[in-house]
Every structure is written in C-alpha cells, then in structure tokens.
Design a protein around this motif. Sequence first.
Motif, PDB file in Angstrom:
ATOM      1  N   GLY A  69       9.519  18.245 -13.422  1.00 28.54           N
ATOM      2  CA  GLY A  69      10.637  17.205 -13.648  1.00 28.54           C
ATOM      3  C   GLY A  69       9.882  16.199 -14.621  1.00 28.54           C
ATOM      4  N   ASN A 124      11.276   7.928  -7.268  1.00 30.55           N
ATOM      5  CA  ASN A 124      12.380   8.545  -6.544  1.00 30.55           C
ATOM      6  C   ASN A 124      12.117   8.512  -5.286  1.00 30.55           C
ATOM      7  OD1 ASN A 124      14.831   9.398  -6.251  1.00 30.55           O
ATOM      8  ND2 ASN A 124      14.518  11.449  -7.205  1.00 30.55           N
ATOM      9  N   GLY A 125      11.179   8.867  -4.612  1.00 28.57           N
ATOM     10  CA  GLY A 125      10.540   8.988  -3.356  1.00 28.57           C
ATOM     11  C   GLY A 125      10.441   7.448  -2.389  1.00 28.57           C
ATOM     12  N   GLN A 168      19.733  22.778 -19.103  1.00 26.03           N
ATOM     13  CA  GLN A 168      20.104  22.232 -17.858  1.00 26.03           C
ATOM     14  C   GLN A 168      21.504  22.072 -17.326  1.00 26.03           C
ATOM     15  OE1 GLN A 168      18.015  18.770 -15.869  1.00 26.03           O
ATOM     16  NE2 GLN A 168      20.140  17.778 -15.943  1.00 26.03           N
ATOM     17  N   GLN A 173       2.745   5.925  -2.614  1.00 28.00           N
ATOM     18  CA  GLN A 173       3.788   7.064  -3.197  1.00 28.00           C
ATOM     19  C   GLN A 173       3.552   6.991  -4.612  1.00 28.00           C
ATOM     20  OE1 GLN A 173       6.132   8.935  -2.105  1.00 28.00           O
ATOM     21  NE2 GLN A 173       7.252   9.186  -3.896  1.00 28.00           N
ATOM     22  N   SER A 203      14.340   2.209  -5.254  1.00 31.82           N
ATOM     23  CA  SER A 203      13.777   2.714  -6.211  1.00 31.82           C
ATOM     24  C   SER A 203      13.719   1.947  -7.746  1.00 31.82           C
ATOM     25  CB  SER A 203      14.454   4.206  -6.708  1.00 31.82           C
ATOM     26  OG  SER A 203      14.355   4.984  -5.389  1.00 31.82           O
ATOM     27  N   ARG A 255       6.775  20.785  -8.204  1.00 30.66           N
ATOM     28  CA  ARG A 255       8.117  20.318  -8.663  1.00 30.66           C
ATOM     29  C   ARG A 255       8.308  19.119  -9.629  1.00 30.66           C
ATOM     30  NH1 ARG A 255      10.154  20.149  -3.361  1.00 30.66           N
ATOM     31  NH2 ARG A 255      10.205  17.853  -3.597  1.00 30.66           N
ATOM     32  N   LEU A 256       7.516  18.004  -8.991  1.00 27.17           N
ATOM     33  CA  LEU A 256       7.636  16.928  -9.737  1.00 27.17           C
ATOM     34  C   LEU A 256       7.155  17.086 -11.157  1.00 27.17           C
ATOM     35  CD1 LEU A 256       6.889  13.937  -7.167  1.00 27.17           C
ATOM     36  CD2 LEU A 256       9.102  14.360  -8.653  1.00 27.17           C
ATOM     37  N   ARG A 273       3.521  16.594  -6.797  1.00 22.39           N
ATOM     38  CA  ARG A 273       3.712  17.884  -6.588  1.00 22.39           C
ATOM     39  C   ARG A 273       4.103  18.671  -7.867  1.00 22.39           C
ATOM     40  NH1 ARG A 273       6.858  17.210  -1.015  1.00 22.39           N
ATOM     41  NH2 ARG A 273       7.173  15.191  -1.811  1.00 22.39           N
ATOM     42  N   VAL A 301       0.859  -1.176   0.016  1.00 23.43           N
ATOM     43  CA  VAL A 301      -0.048  -0.042   0.123  1.00 23.43           C
ATOM     44  C   VAL A 301       0.875   1.272   0.011  1.00 23.43           C
ATOM     45  CG1 VAL A 301      -1.724   1.214   1.258  1.00 23.43           C
ATOM     46  CG2 VAL A 301      -1.940  -1.218   1.068  1.00 23.43           C
ATOM     47  N   GLN A 317      12.130   4.786  -1.553  1.00 24.83           N
ATOM     48  CA  GLN A 317      12.979   4.788  -0.400  1.00 24.83           C
ATOM     49  C   GLN A 317      12.873   5.605   0.817  1.00 24.83           C
ATOM     50  OE1 GLN A 317      17.012   5.363  -2.264  1.00 24.83           O
ATOM     51  NE2 GLN A 317      17.432   3.308  -1.554  1.00 24.83           N
ATOM     52  N   ILE A 318      12.571   6.824   0.396  1.00 26.81           N
ATOM     53  CA  ILE A 318      12.053   7.753   1.828  1.00 26.81           C
ATOM     54  C   ILE A 318      11.007   7.501   2.361  1.00 26.81           C
ATOM     55  CG2 ILE A 318      11.834  10.296   2.243  1.00 26.81           C
ATOM     56  CD1 ILE A 318      14.072  10.404  -0.207  1.00 26.81           C
ATOM     57  N   ASN A 366      11.158  25.956 -10.382  1.00 25.28           N
ATOM     58  CA  ASN A 366      11.562  25.251 -11.374  1.00 25.28           C
ATOM     59  C   ASN A 366      10.993  25.431 -12.794  1.00 25.28           C
ATOM     60  OD1 ASN A 366      12.967  24.305  -9.244  1.00 25.28           O
ATOM     61  ND2 ASN A 366      12.599  22.086  -9.703  1.00 25.28           N
ATOM     62  N   GLU A 399       9.430   7.170 -12.977  1.00 21.02           N
ATOM     63  CA  GLU A 399      10.763   7.694 -12.394  1.00 21.02           C
ATOM     64  C   GLU A 399      10.949   8.555 -11.484  1.00 21.02           C
ATOM     65  OE1 GLU A 399      14.300   7.343 -15.586  1.00 21.02           O
ATOM     66  OE2 GLU A 399      13.525   9.567 -15.312  1.00 21.02           O
ATOM     67  N   GLN A 400      10.229   9.559 -11.733  1.00 20.07           N
ATOM     68  CA  GLN A 400      10.032  10.898 -10.822  1.00 20.07           C
ATOM     69  C   GLN A 400       9.284  10.432  -9.631  1.00 20.07           C
ATOM     70  OE1 GLN A 400      11.644  13.704 -10.994  1.00 20.07           O
ATOM     71  NE2 GLN A 400      12.459  13.477 -13.185  1.00 20.07           N
TER      72      GLN A 400
END
Lengths: 371, 346
Positions: free
Chosen positions: A55, A309-310, A264, A43, A319, A51-52, A49, A38, A312-313, A192, A305-306
Amino acid sequence: MKASLRRLGLALAAPVLALVVAFVVTSIVLLLAGDPVVAVWTQLLTAPRPRLIVGIINGASVYYLSAIAVAIGFRMNLFNIGVDGQYRIAAFAAAVFAGQGWLPGPLNIFVSLLIAVVVGALWAGIAGWLKFSRGVSEVISTIMLNAIATGLVSFMLFKVADSTTGSNVTNTKLLPPSSRVPGFALISGTPNKVYGFVLLAILVGVTYWVVLNKTRFGYDLRATGRSETAAVASGVNVKRMVLTAMLLSGAAAGLVGMPLLFGQDFSYGTTFQPGLGFAGIAIALLGRNHPVGIAFGALLWSYLEQQGNGLQITAGVSSELVFIIQGVIVLAVVIAYEVVRRAGLRMEQRNVARQLSSDQPGHHLPEGAPV
Amino acid sequence: MRRMRVAAAMSVAALALAGCGSSTESTPGAGGASSSAKALKIGMAYDVGGRGDQSFNDAAAAGLDKAKKDLGVETKEATAVNGEPESAREERLQQLIDAGYKDVVAVGFAYAPSVKKVAAANPDAKISLIDSTDATGPNIVNLTFAEQQGSFLVGAAAALKSKTANIGFIGGVNTDLIKKFEAGYTAGAKAVKPAIKIQVKYLTQPPDFSGFGDPAKGKTAAEGMYQQGADVIYAAAGGSGGGLFTAATAAKKMAIGVDSDQALTAPPAARPYVITSMLKKVDVATFDFIKSLTEGKFVAGTKIYDLKANGVGYSTTGGQMDDIKAKLDAYKQQIIDGKIVVPAKP
C-alpha cells in the motif's frame, strides 16, 4: 572529499531536524489532548506488514507523479495549484477512451496515456496561455480551473456513466481485461501486488532529472526560475518558457491518475481518489523539487497515511492525527532548510577565513572584512 | 554549548513522554468491556464524517449502540478520512478483522470494492455493506433502502402542505444515491399536484463531497428557494441540512428533514418548522444484522429495507402530519401493494 561529506551531512540535517520537530510537536498535541502518546508512536513506528508495504509503495507512486508535476512548475517559479483539476480531467478522458476498448490491449493503454498527457497539458495550458497573453496570475487561474474541472467532469460523467442498476457509484465503463496493467508480486507474504505503473513513476522521475539537468531547455528553465532578468539578458524568451513549463507540468499531472486507473479502479468514478494534486504540492516542498528527494517525500507521506490508518483501532486516536504530522513536517522542513543553509554559510565563511589566514601568514585580513 | 542545551532539552522531553506513556499504558484495559469472553466482537467502519454527523453515520452508530446495550456485543469503530486512497478502506476493514472484530459493518457505498476483496480474503468474516449491492458473496449481506419510496411520501406531504404550489429539493452531492431521493420526492409531489413547481439544487459535485457537511451551503440554497416562492423544502444533504433549518426558521417557512427524525435533533427554535422527516432506518438495519449474528441466523445476499419492511418512512413528531396522515397512508398502501411504482431516477 571532506567538504562533500560535510555537504551531505548538511543536506541530511534539515530533513532529520524536521522529523524530530514533527515528532515533538505531535507528541505535545497528543499530550494536550490527553491521548496515549506511546500507543500512537508504537502504531506509527512499528515495521509495516507486507500488505501495508504494498500500500505504501502504491500510494507513493501516485504521489510521486503529482509532486513531479508540481515541481516542474516550482523550478520555473510557477505555482501550479491546478494539478488537482488537471489529473482528474485527464484521468476521466483517458478512462472514457480506454473503457471503449477500440484498440487492442497494450495499444489501448498507450493511446490512453497519450490522451491523459495531452488533456492534462491542455487544461494547464489554459492557465499558461492566460499568463502568457494577459499576465493573469497562474495561482488564481489554476484554482478557478480546478473548480471548473470538478463541474465539467461530473457533468460529463453523468452523460457517459455506465451505472448498473442498484449501484450507488457512478463510473465510466470498466476497462477491458486486456487493457489492465498487471501488478508485480514484489513483496512476499501478501497477495496484494505493486502497481505495474510504478515503472511509469520512475520513468517520469528520470526524465525530469535528465531534462532539467542535461539539456539546454532545462538550463533555461532553471535560469528563468532563479532570475528572470538574468534569463532575459541571456536570451531566454521568458513568456514562451512560462507557457512551455505550464504545458509540461500539466502533461505530468495528466499521468497522476494512471496507476489508479490501470492498476486498481479500472474506471473513473465518483469514488476516484481526490486531492492528489494538493498532496503533490506538499511533497514537492518536502523533496526540495529534487527527483530523489521527492521520492523520499512521497514514500514518507504514504507511509504515514497507511500506518495512521490503524490509529483508531490500536490507539483509539483519530486517523486525522496524520494530517497534523504531515503539516508540521512540511512546515518544519521549510524552516529547517533555511536554518541549515545559514549554518552552512557561516561554516563556509569561517573555513575560508581560516584558510586565508593560514595560507598567507604575512597578510592579515583588512579591517571590517566579513568573517 | 548551544547544541548541548538542545540535547538536554530533548532528553528531558523524551523522559517526559516516556513517563506519560507508562501512566497511560495501564488504562486501556480498565475501560474495555468486562463482559464474558464469548461476547461477539463487531467492527464498524464509518464513511467520511463518522459518528457525530447527525445523519447517516449517526444512524448506523445508533444501531450499534443498541446492539451493544441489548445484545452485549463488543465493538470497535473506525472512520474514513476524506480523500483517502482505496487501499486505506481495504486496510481498515482488514485491521478490524485482524484485531479480532471479525464481523464488520461497512457504512456507505464507498466501501463496496474493499468489501469485495476483504470478504474474499477472510471467508470466516461476515460483512454487511450498507447502501450498495456492488459487492456480493457468500459472507456479504447488502443492506439497501428504498429511499425513493420514503421520499415519495414526504414529497406528497410537501405538495399537500404547500400554499404556493412551489416546493424545493436540496441534494447534498450530485450522486445516484441522492438522485433516488429527488426522484421519489418529485414523483410524490406530482402525484398530488401535477402542475407543482419543484426547485432542485445540488450543493456540490463529486468528487467534492463537502455538500454532505456544509450547513452554510445548505442555508444559501434554501434562502434562494424560499425567495423564489417555495414554502416547503426537503434536504437530503446530511449535515448541510442544518442550514435549511436555519433558513426555514428565519423565513418562517416549512422544512423536511432526512435519515433520522430531525424534529428531535434540530435546534429548539427550528423544530416547529420541521414538519416531518424522511426516515431511513440504517439503525434498524445495523441492529438486525448484528442480531442475526448473535442468533446464528446470518443470511448472505441483498436485503431491501422498503416501505413494506418498514425500512423507510416519515416521522410525525410535532403533529403537523395529523391532518394529512390518512392521505399519506393511502399512498403508502398503494406503494406497498405495487399500485404505485416509485421511480429511482429523476
């Protein structure tokens, strides 16, 4: 009207089916590994968000260019695995030129793009010429050319490197500020910006569609891809087409690194994003070589992908799980399209049969007719 | 009918998933740190390979673990994925900060551009960047190492130990960072024996970073060098160094490890052949950074871990350095005193 609706339904059925399969398979993998299912999907599936979102769009624009380059080859039945090497050598060449700042701002950008296109085309052209003149499989030659491109670029990178003391990154000279492409503040709520070269990706997509569907050349290309013998019979010079398609594929590949270079990184260095060519192959498969399909594929790829990324956190899961999801989606899409195609075929046969029997009530189908 | 069955199967699967979820949902809190709410929260962003690479990332992890134990900080770790876009690194740092781990260790020079942006966007966060001075700011500390100085000492050791006057160097990936190792090693060997033959080989070229994690490539390169007459080889190649140890064991020749004391972590059969290791004390640097935070003594700027600061050095496990230790320590003193300036580029 009804028929076209059904066709649309069928077209959507395959990707939806593939996503469902990917969801189930990934969940099973997570269960087997004892990871929190879950938390992972929370996630991955919560709205990104601002920012994402930036990205995701930025990542997708690069993937899109790569997938179009691959798709040009695919439409011609050519498997250009070499997009990876082509974009790197092209980005390197463009970065070296642009970094010198010999030309004023926009002109410098334009000429650098041209250089990238030409270098990408020439590098792919080696494989095209080998196939044209010697019949060498482009799969083999492009793989080898990838390795050569890696060696060549890193050799030359150290020759032209502009390494400031104490730095551990080797890169070409930074672009002068006037030659950087400004981003768009499309998404509110984040500083960004979206790459200005998102427009380049869109332009390439539109050109791809027009050339393929509205020109004689595009028709020849598609015809050769579908059936070489039929193309020969209708007067197409297949060998020439192989070379041209390879050059075009390489030219598009040359543009892959441009959003990164001008939006970039502003230089080509040892940390320039690798592996874009291989992602392009998967995304072209995902998008069925269609410019709109590829756009969705690229966005999905970048989204995963984006968002991944989170992992793991927030969920404590590696990831790399995203690679599993991406892999399953590609595999499932290929299978799902075949399943849906067969289902569509059966449906059509039934329809035709029904129509035939209702239109001409007196006539029955002959025995053994396919139904 | 068939569709019904599929739907039924799906709903069962969904139920199963939901069931599982609810059972796991309650667990995360249990495993979490139970110490005081005031504990400092440290985020750690590893380079590709992450915890478990037995080399660079593991050294940083060791420093973090020590801080967790000795200083009672709470930690959260995340690892880079090979081939990820630059935005992913930036996002990783930002998400660690957003999750409350507002002081972050960024492991590896690849994080430099991201650290620059994230540090500017989060002035309250304190960030340490290992191996790079490319990003600087009032809330950034750059932890760098004089790898060439440590490599000089093991280069001298290799030259002193070699009977064939022929030694080897294996670099993981041909980058400026690894060239520092090569430059120091070569200078050290030549300081002992000016005419010594040094074979140099890099396993991969960027952007192919597999040379830091491919023991098979390391083994092939080492076998080639031993066959060409080398009797000591130094590998600055991360996980690929394991291949050197395998080759050294088979050829019964000498090997030199890197980053951490690899005579302690190599397979037992290979340990007698690992005569020394060049130590790069990323663990010390990481721990020092966290300690400076807990003590409220954070200072921005570049911190160089060199021989003088005991940030690099060589290991003596196994006792094979005992006979030449005096000579090595003499070189060490000369470097510290500035009498020998070790080049950072070959």
